[in-house]
Design a protein around this motif. Structure first.
Motif, mmCIF file in Angstrom:
data_model
loop_
_atom_site.group_PDB
_atom_site.id
_atom_site.type_symbol
_atom_site.label_atom_id
_atom_site.label_comp_id
_atom_site.label_asym_id
_atom_site.label_seq_id
_atom_site.Cartn_x
_atom_site.Cartn_y
_atom_site.Cartn_z
ATOM 1 N N TRP A 106 0.927 -1.207 0.087
ATOM 2 C CA TRP A 106 0.232 0.082 0.096
ATOM 3 C C TRP A 106 0.737 1.684 0.214
ATOM 4 C CZ3 TRP A 106 -5.754 0.579 -0.239
ATOM 5 C CH2 TRP A 106 -6.098 -1.123 0.147
ATOM 6 N N ILE A 107 2.065 0.923 0.350
ATOM 7 C CA ILE A 107 2.638 2.498 0.669
ATOM 8 C C ILE A 107 3.954 1.887 -0.335
ATOM 9 C CG2 ILE A 107 4.521 4.011 2.064
ATOM 10 C CD1 ILE A 107 2.723 3.257 4.094
ATOM 11 N N SER A 108 4.449 2.981 -1.319
ATOM 12 C CA SER A 108 5.415 2.780 -1.943
ATOM 13 C C SER A 108 6.645 4.134 -1.634
ATOM 14 C CB SER A 108 5.149 3.865 -3.610
ATOM 15 O OG SER A 108 4.303 2.115 -4.333
ATOM 16 N N THR A 109 8.324 3.052 -1.822
ATOM 17 C CA THR A 109 8.864 4.585 -1.130
ATOM 18 C C THR A 109 9.943 5.076 -2.075
ATOM 19 O OG1 THR A 109 10.100 2.752 -0.362
ATOM 20 C CG2 THR A 109 9.061 3.953 1.303
ATOM 21 N N ALA A 139 8.825 11.479 7.291
ATOM 22 C CA ALA A 139 8.029 10.723 6.664
ATOM 23 C C ALA A 139 7.901 11.669 5.307
ATOM 24 C CB ALA A 139 7.776 9.589 5.853
ATOM 25 N N LEU A 140 7.181 11.968 4.121
ATOM 26 C CA LEU A 140 5.964 12.716 3.646
ATOM 27 C C LEU A 140 5.337 11.854 3.601
ATOM 28 C CD1 LEU A 140 4.555 15.808 3.118
ATOM 29 C CD2 LEU A 140 5.855 15.847 1.449
ATOM 30 N N LEU A 141 3.977 11.510 3.923
ATOM 31 C CA LEU A 141 3.444 10.938 3.051
ATOM 32 C C LEU A 141 2.364 10.876 2.521
ATOM 33 C CD1 LEU A 141 1.810 7.705 2.913
ATOM 34 C CD2 LEU A 141 -0.103 8.613 4.426
ATOM 35 N N CYS A 142 2.367 11.270 1.017
ATOM 36 C CA CYS A 142 1.834 11.541 -0.321
ATOM 37 C C CYS A 142 0.132 11.091 -0.630
ATOM 38 C CB CYS A 142 2.272 12.062 -1.745
ATOM 39 S SG CYS A 142 4.112 13.516 -0.821
ATOM 40 N N GLY A 145 13.102 14.995 4.415
ATOM 41 C CA GLY A 145 12.458 14.190 4.260
ATOM 42 C C GLY A 145 12.434 13.448 3.067
ATOM 43 N N GLN A 146 12.440 12.244 3.563
ATOM 44 C CA GLN A 146 10.970 10.895 3.064
ATOM 45 C C GLN A 146 10.014 10.597 2.477
ATOM 46 O OE1 GLN A 146 12.618 6.851 3.837
ATOM 47 N NE2 GLN A 146 12.990 6.017 1.601
ATOM 48 N N VAL A 147 10.243 10.723 0.802
ATOM 49 C CA VAL A 147 8.275 10.297 0.256
ATOM 50 C C VAL A 147 7.935 9.011 -0.052
ATOM 51 C CG1 VAL A 147 6.788 11.502 -2.109
ATOM 52 C CG2 VAL A 147 9.569 12.613 -1.528
ATOM 53 N N TYR A 148 6.712 9.497 0.945
ATOM 54 C CA TYR A 148 6.073 8.235 0.745
ATOM 55 C C TYR A 148 5.298 8.673 -0.241
ATOM 56 C CZ TYR A 148 8.787 6.058 4.850
ATOM 57 O OH TYR A 148 9.345 5.227 6.146
ATOM 58 N N GLY A 149 4.892 7.121 -1.015
ATOM 59 C CA GLY A 149 3.383 7.090 -2.023
ATOM 60 C C GLY A 149 2.840 5.946 -1.527
#
Length: 248
Positions: free
Chosen positions: A4-7, A19-22, A44-48
């Motif tokens: 459910w989450i891509s990094t 972390a930044l969840l988008c 920060g690290q981007v999560y999608g």
């Protein structure tokens, strides 16, 4: 992360950064946020968040309800937050509603929404997309897409994805409960005729912490189409999240 989450890798030391969840709008996947990694490198690290039925999850079935999707994303985030990672949640349009419900389950340091009605104003939103082709054409227009330039198969795929997300949104029922205790930032484009100023102001009721409204020019997707100002704002929130409480 899980399904459910891509990094996306952004550089050395990313695992120690907030972390930044988008969360993308209806009908879209999260791959668009990969481009943000360069702007947020070292901050920060981007999560999608990736719902089924698109991009790398094309063949997977949609969740049965809105809450099922929220719980699945929250379940993958809980170990991250429990391990001490700071988290900022950002969602655009339908993604903003998902982000709000995720924030209720996994407490971030801030919630940022754009082009999104407040939860109490959401009931019935998306019904026109399910039932009316005219409403779909309007949505293509607000996205800056001319359906006449899309081949039949591409348009059919986009319509199917939009309608699936719209059906999912119709299963949402707002249950106020306890308000959030984290800052909420709401973004709106002044030319957006799908989310009114009143719809946006309703976000003030969801938190006991600070509430801020931010404006840009353009239509419904202006914040994503020209994200530089938003990215500067998100970078500031991520920097603040990296500072231990009481030391700022």
């Amino acid at each position: 992360m899980g399904s459910w989450i891509s990094t996306w890798p952004s550089g050395p030391g990313e695992a120690t950064l907030p972390a930044l969840l988008c969360l993308p709008p209806a009908g879209a996947g999260c791959r668009q946020f990969r481009a943000w990694t360069a702007a947020l490198d070292g901050v920060g690290q981007v999560y999608g968040a990736q719902l089924p039925g698109r991009e790398n999850r094309w063949g997977e079935p949609m969740p049965r309800t809105f809450d099922e999707a929220v719980e699945a994303i929250a379940a993958e985030l809980r170990p991250v937050v429990a391990g001490g990672r700071r988290l900022v949640v950002f969602g655009h349009s339908f993604g903003g509603l998902l982000g709000y419900e995720i924030a209720r389950r996994v407490r971030p340091t801030a919630l940022v929404v754009s082009a999104c009605r407040a939860p109490a104003h959401w009931d019935g939103a998306g019904r026109g997309i399910v039932d009316d082709d005219t409403e779909l054409d309007k949505l293509f227009d607000t996205a800056g897409l001319d359906p006449s330039f899309l081949d039949e198969d591409t348009r059919a795929l986009m319509v199917a994805m939009l309608r699936k997300d719209a059906v999912l949104s119709l299963s949402y029922a707002h249950s106020p409960g306890a308000p959030l205790s984290v800052p909420v930032h709401a973004w709106r484009a002044d030319g957006d005729d799908t989310v009114t100023a009143r719809d946006l102001a309703g976000w003030a009721a969801v938190t006991t912490a600070a509430f801020r409204v931010h404006h840009v020019d353009g239509g419904h997707h202006a914040v994503l189409r020209r994200p530089q100002t938003l990215l500067e704002h998100l970078a500031g929130l991520l920097r603040d999240a990296a500072v231990p409480a009481g030391t700022a």
